[in-house]
Design a protein around this motif. Sequence first.
Motif, PDB file in Angstrom:
ATOM      1  N   GLU A  75      12.079 -22.799   6.021  1.00 62.24           N
ATOM      2  CA  GLU A  75      12.966 -21.680   5.700  1.00 62.24           C
ATOM      3  C   GLU A  75      12.256 -20.344   5.907  1.00 62.24           C
ATOM      4  OE1 GLU A  75      15.616 -19.958   1.957  1.00 62.24           O
ATOM      5  OE2 GLU A  75      14.344 -21.726   1.656  1.00 62.24           O
ATOM      6  N   ALA A  76      10.999 -20.240   5.466  1.00 66.56           N
ATOM      7  CA  ALA A  76      10.241 -18.996   5.612  1.00 66.56           C
ATOM      8  C   ALA A  76      10.036 -18.647   7.087  1.00 66.56           C
ATOM      9  CB  ALA A  76       8.902 -19.118   4.895  1.00 66.56           C
ATOM     10  N   PHE A  77       9.674 -19.626   7.895  1.00 61.67           N
ATOM     11  CA  PHE A  77       9.486 -19.353   9.317  1.00 61.67           C
ATOM     12  C   PHE A  77      10.809 -18.996   9.985  1.00 61.67           C
ATOM     13  CE2 PHE A  77       5.279 -21.035   8.773  1.00 61.67           C
ATOM     14  CZ  PHE A  77       4.537 -20.383   9.755  1.00 61.67           C
ATOM     15  N   SER A  78      11.898 -19.588   9.520  1.00 60.12           N
ATOM     16  CA  SER A  78      13.210 -19.292  10.098  1.00 60.12           C
ATOM     17  C   SER A  78      13.602 -17.834   9.895  1.00 60.12           C
ATOM     18  CB  SER A  78      14.274 -20.220   9.508  1.00 60.12           C
ATOM     19  OG  SER A  78      14.004 -21.554   9.892  1.00 60.12           O
ATOM     20  N   VAL A  79      13.152 -17.229   8.795  1.00 60.62           N
ATOM     21  CA  VAL A  79      13.443 -15.817   8.530  1.00 60.62           C
ATOM     22  C   VAL A  79      12.873 -14.930   9.636  1.00 60.62           C
ATOM     23  CG1 VAL A  79      12.942 -13.883   6.958  1.00 60.62           C
ATOM     24  CG2 VAL A  79      13.641 -16.103   6.036  1.00 60.62           C
ATOM     25  N   VAL A  80      11.718 -15.298  10.183  1.00 60.14           N
ATOM     26  CA  VAL A  80      11.048 -14.459  11.187  1.00 60.14           C
ATOM     27  C   VAL A  80      11.209 -15.011  12.603  1.00 60.14           C
ATOM     28  CG1 VAL A  80       9.373 -13.572   9.521  1.00 60.14           C
ATOM     29  CG2 VAL A  80       8.819 -15.608  10.869  1.00 60.14           C
ATOM     30  N   ARG A 110      10.595 -12.716  -4.560  1.00 59.36           N
ATOM     31  CA  ARG A 110      11.869 -12.411  -3.941  1.00 59.36           C
ATOM     32  C   ARG A 110      12.448 -13.560  -3.139  1.00 59.36           C
ATOM     33  NH1 ARG A 110      11.793  -6.600  -1.190  1.00 59.36           N
ATOM     34  NH2 ARG A 110      12.865  -5.527  -2.844  1.00 59.36           N
ATOM     35  N   GLY A 111      11.926 -14.725  -3.202  1.00 61.99           N
ATOM     36  CA  GLY A 111      12.413 -15.789  -2.336  1.00 61.99           C
ATOM     37  C   GLY A 111      11.882 -15.578  -0.930  1.00 61.99           C
ATOM     38  N   THR A 112      12.661 -15.996   0.055  1.00 59.34           N
ATOM     39  CA  THR A 112      12.175 -15.898   1.428  1.00 59.34           C
ATOM     40  C   THR A 112      12.776 -14.738   2.215  1.00 59.34           C
ATOM     41  OG1 THR A 112      13.866 -17.461   2.141  1.00 59.34           O
ATOM     42  CG2 THR A 112      11.681 -18.373   1.645  1.00 59.34           C
ATOM     43  N   GLU A 113      13.706 -13.985   1.636  1.00 58.45           N
ATOM     44  CA  GLU A 113      14.365 -12.948   2.434  1.00 58.45           C
ATOM     45  C   GLU A 113      13.433 -11.830   2.885  1.00 58.45           C
ATOM     46  OE1 GLU A 113      14.982 -11.197  -1.717  1.00 58.45           O
ATOM     47  OE2 GLU A 113      15.237 -13.199  -0.907  1.00 58.45           O
ATOM     48  N   ASP A 114      12.289 -11.686   2.259  1.00 62.88           N
ATOM     49  CA  ASP A 114      11.361 -10.621   2.656  1.00 62.88           C
ATOM     50  C   ASP A 114      10.116 -11.147   3.383  1.00 62.88           C
ATOM     51  OD1 ASP A 114      10.360 -11.863   0.404  1.00 62.88           O
ATOM     52  OD2 ASP A 114       9.715 -10.009  -0.569  1.00 62.88           O
ATOM     53  N   VAL A 115      10.172 -12.371   3.872  1.00 63.56           N
ATOM     54  CA  VAL A 115       9.054 -12.922   4.648  1.00 63.56           C
ATOM     55  C   VAL A 115       8.853 -12.056   5.888  1.00 63.56           C
ATOM     56  CG1 VAL A 115       8.309 -14.899   6.033  1.00 63.56           C
ATOM     57  CG2 VAL A 115       9.399 -15.269   3.820  1.00 63.56           C
ATOM     58  N   ARG A 116       7.591 -11.838   6.240  1.00 61.68           N
ATOM     59  CA  ARG A 116       7.244 -10.988   7.373  1.00 61.68           C
ATOM     60  C   ARG A 116       6.352 -11.732   8.350  1.00 61.68           C
ATOM     61  NH1 ARG A 116      11.009  -8.625   5.860  1.00 61.68           N
ATOM     62  NH2 ARG A 116      11.051  -6.738   4.676  1.00 61.68           N
ATOM     63  N   PHE A 117       6.633 -11.537   9.627  1.00 60.77           N
ATOM     64  CA  PHE A 117       5.739 -12.011  10.676  1.00 60.77           C
ATOM     65  C   PHE A 117       4.455 -11.196  10.599  1.00 60.77           C
ATOM     66  CE2 PHE A 117       4.032 -10.977  14.859  1.00 60.77           C
ATOM     67  CZ  PHE A 117       3.666 -12.244  15.306  1.00 60.77           C
ATOM     68  N   HIS A 118       3.315 -11.827  10.782  1.00 64.36           N
ATOM     69  CA  HIS A 118       2.052 -11.095  10.792  1.00 64.36           C
ATOM     70  C   HIS A 118       1.400 -11.106  12.163  1.00 64.36           C
ATOM     71  CE1 HIS A 118      -2.144 -10.048   9.955  1.00 64.36           C
ATOM     72  NE2 HIS A 118      -1.651  -9.383   8.930  1.00 64.36           N
ATOM     73  N   SER A 119       1.122 -12.300  12.715  1.00 64.32           N
ATOM     74  CA  SER A 119       0.429 -12.322  13.998  1.00 64.32           C
ATOM     75  C   SER A 119       0.417 -13.703  14.638  1.00 64.32           C
ATOM     76  CB  SER A 119      -1.011 -11.825  13.836  1.00 64.32           C
ATOM     77  OG  SER A 119      -1.713 -12.620  12.899  1.00 64.32           O
ATOM     78  N   ILE A 120       0.045 -13.705  15.905  1.00 66.76           N
ATOM     79  CA  ILE A 120      -0.178 -14.909  16.698  1.00 66.76           C
ATOM     80  C   ILE A 120      -1.666 -14.945  17.002  1.00 66.76           C
ATOM     81  CG2 ILE A 120       0.302 -16.073  18.896  1.00 66.76           C
ATOM     82  CD1 ILE A 120       2.878 -14.243  18.963  1.00 66.76           C
ATOM     83  N   TRP A 121      -2.273 -16.110  16.888  1.00 65.67           N
ATOM     84  CA  TRP A 121      -3.698 -16.220  17.180  1.00 65.67           C
ATOM     85  C   TRP A 121      -3.902 -16.256  18.685  1.00 65.67           C
ATOM     86  CZ3 TRP A 121      -7.060 -21.084  17.351  1.00 65.67           C
ATOM     87  CH2 TRP A 121      -8.411 -20.737  17.439  1.00 65.67           C
ATOM     88  N   THR A 122      -4.599 -15.259  19.176  1.00 63.57           N
ATOM     89  CA  THR A 122      -5.031 -15.219  20.570  1.00 63.57           C
ATOM     90  C   THR A 122      -6.547 -15.297  20.540  1.00 63.57           C
ATOM     91  OG1 THR A 122      -4.874 -12.802  20.524  1.00 63.57           O
ATOM     92  CG2 THR A 122      -3.033 -13.993  21.504  1.00 63.57           C
ATOM     93  N   ASP A 123      -7.053 -16.449  20.891  1.00 61.71           N
ATOM     94  CA  ASP A 123      -8.472 -16.764  20.754  1.00 61.71           C
ATOM     95  C   ASP A 123      -9.279 -16.249  21.941  1.00 61.71           C
ATOM     96  OD1 ASP A 123     -10.904 -17.893  20.030  1.00 61.71           O
ATOM     97  OD2 ASP A 123     -10.337 -19.903  20.683  1.00 61.71           O
ATOM     98  N   GLU A 124     -10.123 -15.282  21.668  1.00 59.91           N
ATOM     99  CA  GLU A 124     -11.102 -14.846  22.648  1.00 59.91           C
ATOM    100  C   GLU A 124     -12.388 -15.568  22.273  1.00 59.91           C
ATOM    101  OE1 GLU A 124     -11.138 -10.573  23.488  1.00 59.91           O
ATOM    102  OE2 GLU A 124      -9.258 -10.464  22.368  1.00 59.91           O
ATOM    103  N   GLY A 125     -12.459 -16.815  22.712  1.00 56.72           N
ATOM    104  CA  GLY A 125     -13.460 -17.775  22.260  1.00 56.72           C
ATOM    105  C   GLY A 125     -14.897 -17.450  22.534  1.00 56.72           C
ATOM    106  N   ASN A 126     -15.510 -18.217  23.388  1.00 57.10           N
ATOM    107  CA  ASN A 126     -16.943 -18.079  23.656  1.00 57.10           C
ATOM    108  C   ASN A 126     -17.267 -16.690  24.172  1.00 57.10           C
ATOM    109  OD1 ASN A 126     -17.296 -20.813  22.988  1.00 57.10           O
ATOM    110  ND2 ASN A 126     -16.739 -21.415  25.058  1.00 57.10           N
ATOM    111  N   HIS A 127     -18.469 -16.234  23.885  1.00 55.07           N
ATOM    112  CA  HIS A 127     -18.905 -14.905  24.311  1.00 55.07           C
ATOM    113  C   HIS A 127     -20.210 -15.011  25.087  1.00 55.07           C
ATOM    114  CE1 HIS A 127     -16.062 -14.002  21.112  1.00 55.07           C
ATOM    115  NE2 HIS A 127     -15.938 -12.813  21.655  1.00 55.07           N
ATOM    116  N   ASP A 128     -20.383 -14.095  26.034  1.00 57.33           N
ATOM    117  CA  ASP A 128     -21.627 -14.089  26.798  1.00 57.33           C
ATOM    118  C   ASP A 128     -22.710 -13.360  26.015  1.00 57.33           C
ATOM    119  OD1 ASP A 128     -21.222 -11.322  27.158  1.00 57.33           O
ATOM    120  OD2 ASP A 128     -20.538 -11.543  29.230  1.00 57.33           O
ATOM    121  N   ALA A 129     -23.876 -13.207  26.607  1.00 56.50           N
ATOM    122  CA  ALA A 129     -25.023 -12.586  25.928  1.00 56.50           C
ATOM    123  C   ALA A 129     -24.742 -11.143  25.514  1.00 56.50           C
ATOM    124  CB  ALA A 129     -26.254 -12.648  26.829  1.00 56.50           C
TER     125      ALA A 129
END
Length: 152
Positions: free
Chosen positions: A21-26, A111-130
């Motif tokens: 239900e919470a995800f459906s709100v957003v 407040r129940g689920t009517e005020d659920v808010r989207f926050h973010s999507i994980w975009t993984d900038e994984g391994n890093h160079d030196a």
Amino acid sequence: MATNEVISLNDPHAPTAKAIEAFSVVQKELKSEIIKSRHHWDKHEPKMWSRAEGISDHDLVNFEFEKDLVEIRSAIVSYGTIVLGKIRLPAVNDAEGEGFVHVRIHDPPNRGTEDVRFHSIWTDEGNHDADGRPTTWRAIQTKDTALEFFNE
């Protein structure tokens, strides 16, 4: 502000009716944000959404929470509840297997689920160079990628 050091996520588990239900709100905003993220990264680093290459925006976000929200974790914080979700993208099924996005939403208290808010999507900038520059980019995760806290 929540950080991995100060919150205590519960163990990964199947979504409850309340989580669906919470995800459906957003849902509308979430699907729009996936498309926006894809378009943004395609201009700057196409590898981020490369597993969706050749898939239309419409098909990419053609998921239903009742069957495609496959795992959640949550943590109570002073300003409500943080909920992480692993959502299957049915259109993505390549050599790495099924594709998933990891999403963070916020449910304020009292407040129940009517005020659920989207926050973010994980975009993984994984391994890093030196020099600290990312060498891998991934917005579409595999089934085995753990659903961990992220603060993007």
